[in-house]
Design a protein around this motif. Structure first.
Motif, PDB file in Angstrom:
ATOM      1  N   ALA A  15      43.173  25.091  33.857  1.00  0.00           N
ATOM      2  CA  ALA A  15      42.115  25.303  34.847  1.00  0.00           C
ATOM      3  C   ALA A  15      42.067  26.772  35.270  1.00  0.00           C
ATOM      4  O   ALA A  15      40.982  27.361  35.381  1.00  0.00           O
ATOM      5  CB  ALA A  15      42.346  24.409  36.060  1.00  0.00           C
ATOM      6  N   PHE A  16      43.231  27.385  35.477  1.00  0.00           N
ATOM      7  CA  PHE A  16      43.287  28.787  35.873  1.00  0.00           C
ATOM      8  C   PHE A  16      42.719  29.675  34.769  1.00  0.00           C
ATOM      9  O   PHE A  16      41.933  30.593  35.039  1.00  0.00           O
ATOM     10  CB  PHE A  16      44.732  29.182  36.191  1.00  0.00           C
ATOM     11  CG  PHE A  16      44.877  30.585  36.668  1.00  0.00           C
ATOM     12  CD1 PHE A  16      44.675  30.911  37.998  1.00  0.00           C
ATOM     13  CD2 PHE A  16      45.218  31.599  35.794  1.00  0.00           C
ATOM     14  CE1 PHE A  16      44.801  32.212  38.448  1.00  0.00           C
ATOM     15  CE2 PHE A  16      45.349  32.903  36.215  1.00  0.00           C
ATOM     16  CZ  PHE A  16      45.149  33.213  37.557  1.00  0.00           C
ATOM     17  N   ASP A  22      39.032  35.478  31.533  1.00  0.00           N
ATOM     18  CA  ASP A  22      38.317  36.662  31.072  1.00  0.00           C
ATOM     19  C   ASP A  22      38.670  37.914  31.866  1.00  0.00           C
ATOM     20  O   ASP A  22      38.486  39.027  31.374  1.00  0.00           O
ATOM     21  CB  ASP A  22      36.802  36.436  31.152  1.00  0.00           C
ATOM     22  CG  ASP A  22      36.341  35.318  30.234  1.00  0.00           C
ATOM     23  OD1 ASP A  22      37.073  35.009  29.271  1.00  0.00           O
ATOM     24  OD2 ASP A  22      35.255  34.763  30.474  1.00  0.00           O
ATOM     25  N   THR A  23      39.170  37.744  33.078  1.00  0.00           N
ATOM     26  CA  THR A  23      39.474  38.895  33.932  1.00  0.00           C
ATOM     27  C   THR A  23      40.915  39.372  33.796  1.00  0.00           C
ATOM     28  O   THR A  23      41.299  40.336  34.444  1.00  0.00           O
ATOM     29  CB  THR A  23      39.220  38.547  35.410  1.00  0.00           C
ATOM     30  OG1 THR A  23      40.132  37.511  35.807  1.00  0.00           O
ATOM     31  CG2 THR A  23      37.788  38.088  35.625  1.00  0.00           C
ATOM     32  N   LEU A  63      55.540  33.314  48.839  1.00  0.00           N
ATOM     33  CA  LEU A  63      54.908  33.532  47.543  1.00  0.00           C
ATOM     34  C   LEU A  63      54.063  34.808  47.533  1.00  0.00           C
ATOM     35  O   LEU A  63      54.011  35.519  46.525  1.00  0.00           O
ATOM     36  CB  LEU A  63      54.067  32.316  47.154  1.00  0.00           C
ATOM     37  CG  LEU A  63      54.874  31.084  46.776  1.00  0.00           C
ATOM     38  CD1 LEU A  63      53.969  29.872  46.607  1.00  0.00           C
ATOM     39  CD2 LEU A  63      55.674  31.322  45.510  1.00  0.00           C
ATOM     40  N   ASP A  64      53.423  35.118  48.647  1.00  0.00           N
ATOM     41  CA  ASP A  64      52.672  36.376  48.743  1.00  0.00           C
ATOM     42  C   ASP A  64      53.605  37.575  48.584  1.00  0.00           C
ATOM     43  O   ASP A  64      53.273  38.542  47.888  1.00  0.00           O
ATOM     44  CB  ASP A  64      51.934  36.471  50.078  1.00  0.00           C
ATOM     45  CG  ASP A  64      50.714  35.557  50.138  1.00  0.00           C
ATOM     46  OD1 ASP A  64      50.296  35.055  49.071  1.00  0.00           O
ATOM     47  OD2 ASP A  64      50.192  35.348  51.246  1.00  0.00           O
ATOM     48  N   PRO A  74      45.336  39.439  42.702  1.00  0.00           N
ATOM     49  CA  PRO A  74      44.875  38.492  43.719  1.00  0.00           C
ATOM     50  C   PRO A  74      44.368  37.149  43.178  1.00  0.00           C
ATOM     51  O   PRO A  74      44.338  36.168  43.916  1.00  0.00           O
ATOM     52  CB  PRO A  74      43.745  39.239  44.416  1.00  0.00           C
ATOM     53  CG  PRO A  74      44.057  40.679  44.193  1.00  0.00           C
ATOM     54  CD  PRO A  74      44.684  40.743  42.835  1.00  0.00           C
ATOM     55  N   ALA A  75      43.963  37.078  41.918  1.00  0.00           N
ATOM     56  CA  ALA A  75      43.519  35.791  41.365  1.00  0.00           C
ATOM     57  C   ALA A  75      44.636  34.758  41.450  1.00  0.00           C
ATOM     58  O   ALA A  75      44.380  33.568  41.624  1.00  0.00           O
ATOM     59  CB  ALA A  75      43.064  35.957  39.921  1.00  0.00           C
ATOM     60  N   SER A  76      45.879  35.231  41.363  1.00  0.00           N
ATOM     61  CA  SER A  76      47.003  34.298  41.439  1.00  0.00           C
ATOM     62  C   SER A  76      47.127  33.679  42.827  1.00  0.00           C
ATOM     63  O   SER A  76      47.682  32.596  42.965  1.00  0.00           O
ATOM     64  CB  SER A  76      48.303  35.001  41.056  1.00  0.00           C
ATOM     65  OG  SER A  76      48.567  36.053  41.955  1.00  0.00           O
TER      66      SER A  76
END
Length: 180
Positions: A15-16, A22-23, A63-64, A74-76
């Motif tokens: 899903a990720f 693509d990014t 986690l941050d 940041p997508a993570s």
């Protein structure tokens, strides 16, 4: 048989990758792998994430910090938020490994762990890389370390391939032949 946790991790990873694949460039994929290695090496973090009595805001803060420390994009954070929402934050390392595996495969890259004893110089590592490329027909990325248990030789392993030429491998083959 594939454990249930691996199936879940692969689904989250898929899903990720569909949403953000693509990014993500090759350097970020490597940072995902480093983050997963870090979480595996620091099992206390995973244990902390699995505790039901710890609030999600504390888990998110930890986690941050880990993601900022390892310079993961940041997508993570959206992945982390989803895992926290589903009460599966302890799966993060497995999901990150699955993401790297899927993205490497999509980009024609094979990641190897190369071990040898004695240590190889730069030219010898390049020769091993060329041989692995010829064997796989893929771009080769690798992590290198020395491993005295090989006795004398080399071992290269990825998710799909194993290449080993060492005395330890020959001894295992002799032992198997004698016990068969």
């Amino acid at each position: 048989m594939i454990p249930r946790n691996q199936v879940l991790a692969r689904r989250y990873a898929q899903a990720f990758v569909q949403a953000f694949g693509d990014t993500i460039d090759i350097h970020l994929i490597e940072r995902f792998r480093e983050a997963a290695d870090y979480l595996v090496a620091h099992k206390k973090i995973t244990i902390f994430l699995a505790l039901p009595c710890v609030d999600d805001t504390h888990k998110r803060a930890m986690l941050d910090r880990v993601c900022k420390h390892l310079n993961v994009n940041p997508a993570s954070y959206k992945l982390i938020a989803l895992l926290l929402k589903h009460k599966r934050s302890w799966l993060l390392a497995s999901v990150l490994y699955a993401i790297t595996e899927q993205l490497y495969k999509a980009r024609g890259v094979e990641f190897f762990t190369i071990e040898s004893f004695p240590a190889l110089d730069h030219e010898q590592l390049q020769a091993v890389e060329r041989e692995l490329h010829a064997m796989t027909k893929r771009t080769i990325l690798y992590r290198y370390r020395t491993n005295p248990t090989l006795i004398a030789g080399i071992r290269a392993q990825s998710a799909s391939y194993l290449y080993e030429r060492s005395i330890a491998a020959k001894l295992r083959a002799v032992r198997q032949a004698l016990t068969a």
